[in-house]
Design a protein around this motif. Structure first.
Motif, short mmCIF file in Angstrom:
data_model
loop_
_atom_site.label_atom_id
_atom_site.label_comp_id
_atom_site.label_asym_id
_atom_site.label_seq_id
_atom_site.Cartn_x
_atom_site.Cartn_y
_atom_site.Cartn_z
N CYS A 252 0.71 -1.09 0.27
CA CYS A 252 -0.55 -0.09 0.27
C CYS A 252 1.04 1.05 0.14
N SER A 253 0.08 1.93 -0.15
CA SER A 253 1.26 3.46 -0.48
C SER A 253 1.60 4.22 0.74
N GLU A 281 -2.14 10.48 -5.64
CA GLU A 281 -2.20 9.72 -6.48
C GLU A 281 -0.28 9.19 -7.03
N HIS A 284 0.56 5.28 -5.50
CA HIS A 284 -0.18 4.61 -5.91
C HIS A 284 0.12 3.94 -7.45
N GLU A 288 1.35 0.18 -8.61
CA GLU A 288 0.00 -0.71 -9.46
C GLU A 288 1.67 -0.76 -10.64
N LYS A 299 -5.01 0.02 -2.88
CA LYS A 299 -5.67 1.36 -3.09
C LYS A 299 -5.91 1.77 -1.15
N TYR A 321 -8.99 6.23 -2.54
CA TYR A 321 -8.76 5.46 -1.75
C TYR A 321 -9.68 4.82 -0.28
#
Length: 516
Positions: A252-253, A281, A284, A288, A299, A321
């Motif tokens: 995850c971010s 943004e 993430h 991906e 997310k 998110y």
């Protein structure tokens, strides 16, 4: 003069009775005192004791057939001559029945399957989720095999002990996806459970922590920030991150640059907004594009340093998110804001926040206190009884609504009587009794318990630990048993029941962690 006289009407009624039908309304009635013949018997057999034979049965069947058709044909004609106005509708019905064409079943057109409407679509049942469940989210950073003065670096042996404490407490560990599905009412989670997260992407997450997590089979989440992925030094390589994804890890971010997102640093409003968007943004998108093929990217976002403002929340929600995480230590309940979910960040030097994280009753059960109530294996591999035993046992079921609470501390040396305290659900701190010779603690519940669960918490000091111990457990009460038999409830007893009066829909596992 009517065609049918009194005697004729009697015979007509008898024929109708034999044919199991009633006389036509208004056109004669049985004589007073007359009753219908018994079913399946011809009138001629009522007056004498004669057995049926096959020949007799055939004759009766022929007579029934002939009589039925004769009555059908002649009765309307005779009634017409009688001048009875009530028979007109009956005559019309009989005529239509006699004139009706008989259709061969083979002549009935077949039904085209295309003309048959399809069955209705099945209605999707919404999953039932426990909205009273609570999730304790642990937050870790870096790990070491030695000691560190940095609170964000935890000794790996302490980490293993904490994972063991979770196992001993029988607390399920859930993944990020399970957590989100519960928050979105798609699936349920255990009433009390834990989620493990690790921030930043330090190499020790792979070299040290991963082995421990695999040992216990726990799912976990790693929050990565873009600028610290595969850059050498103590950062994890792409291959190491992929191995984490293949072994129960969710990716995850954690932003792009890991800066305080609430500080504008001289930026104009437009520049600040653009920078926030990139931090939220691009981090993430990077995950991906780089690791999306692993299926482990979810997310969600963890605020660097746990710092954010309203604009950050707004942009995170706008970007889609599913959840954002802070460092505010608190249990997560179902209806908490998805953008401000708290975590217990575990400190490496003091181990602070871990014990409160595992306490679901509001108290702070100690890790050593849990071990006192957990059986262990000796050097020969034999299972030894816990050092502290309690009655009613943890997770047990009792029918007695006035149970005696007992705690056996006899295996502990140097128990300090003046340090002992006891708290019970619904009663708070209670005046317990302690026998210094037997080292046993007790308390008699003074009034009938009204809830189905009762939690007990004990605090004390003893010679084996310089710090105070806090232990806790919970047992269940079958309230229905007391209504069925008044003998079940009696002071001074803490006997358990083999099974509840009414079987529960789902078995709930015993958890020796309940506290007040």
């Amino acid at each position: 003069m009517p065609l049918f006289g009194r005697e004729d009407r009697q015979q007509s009624n008898e024929v109708n009775a034999y044919l199991n039908c009633d006389p036509i309304p208004g056109c004669g009635r049985p004589l007073k005192g007359q009753s219908k013949p018994a079913p399946q018997r011809f009138r001629g057999f009522l007056d004498r004791d004669t057995l049926y034979t096959r020949e007799t049965d055939s004759k009766i069947r022929l007579m029934k057939f002939t009589t039925r058709h004769l009555a059908t044909a002649l009765l309307p004609v005779a009634l017409a001559f009688s001048g009875c106005e009530k028979v007109a509708p009956v005559i019309d019905t009989v005529k239509k029945a006699l004139d009706r064409e008989v259709v061969d079943e083979n002549d009935v057109p077949a039904i085209d399957p295309a003309d048959i409407p399809p069955p209705p679509e099945p209605v999707a049942m919404e999953p039932v989720v426990n909205k009273d469940a609570r999730v304790s989210i642990l937050g870790y950073h870096d790990f070491t095999e030695g000691r560190s003065s940095n609170d964000m670096v935890l000794n790996i042996d302490d980490f293993r002990s904490q994972m063991q404490a979770i196992k001993d407490a029988e607390l399920p560990v859930i993944s990020m996806r399970q957590f989100l599905d519960w928050k979105q009412a798609k699936a349920d989670v255990p009433a009390e459970c834990v989620m493990i997260t690790i921030d930043d992407g330090w190499k020790a997450t792979h070299t040290l922590a991963l082995g421990v997590l695999k040992e216990f089979g726990y799912p976990f989440t790693v929050f990565l920030y873009k600028n610290y992925v595969g850059v050498g030094g103590r950062s994890m390589t792409h291959e190491e991150i992929r191995e984490i994804a293949q072994n129960g890890g969710t990716l995850c971010s954690h932003s792009v640059s890991h800066q305080n997102m609430s500080q504008r640093r001289g930026k104009s409003q437009d520049a600040y907004t653009a920078w926030l968007r990139e931090e939220l943004e691009e981090s993430h998108h990077f995950l991906e594009q780089t690791f999306g093929d692993t299926g482990a990217v979810v997310k969600t976002f963890a605020f660097p340093y746990g710092i954010y403002n309203d604009q950050v929340l707004e942009l995170a929600r706008e970007f889609g998110y599913e959840a954002c995480f802070t460092v505010n230590g608190k249990k997560t309940v179902w209806d908490v804001d998805d953008m401000e979910i708290g975590r217990y960040v575990v400190h490496g030097t003091t181990l602070a926040n871990f014990d409160p994280a595992l306490s679901f009753g509001g108290g702070n059960l100690t890790s050593s206190g849990r071990k006192l109530m957990t059986g262990s294996k000796n050097d020969e591999g034999e299972v030894e009884a816990p050092l502290v035993t309690v009655k009613p046992p943890s997770g047990s079921l009792v029918g007695n609504r006035l149970p005696l609470i007992e705690v056996d501390l006899s295996k502990l040396e140097g128990v300090q009587a003046d340090s002992i305290s006891m708290r019970i659900t619904g009663f708070g701190k209670v005046p317990h009794t302690y026998d210094a010779d037997s080292r046993k603690l007790s308390y008699q519940i003074p009034q009938r318990l009204r809830q189905e669960h009762c939690a007990v918490q004990i605090g004390f000091r003893h010679a084996g630990n310089n710090e105070p111990e806090i232990i806790g457990w919970e047992f269940k009460i079958d309230l229905l048993a007391d209504y069925i038999s008044s003998e079940v409830t009696k002071p001074g007893s803490n006997e358990t029941m083999e099974k509840p009066t009414v079987e529960p829909k789902e078995d709930e596992e015993a958890k020796p962690t309940a506290s007040l």
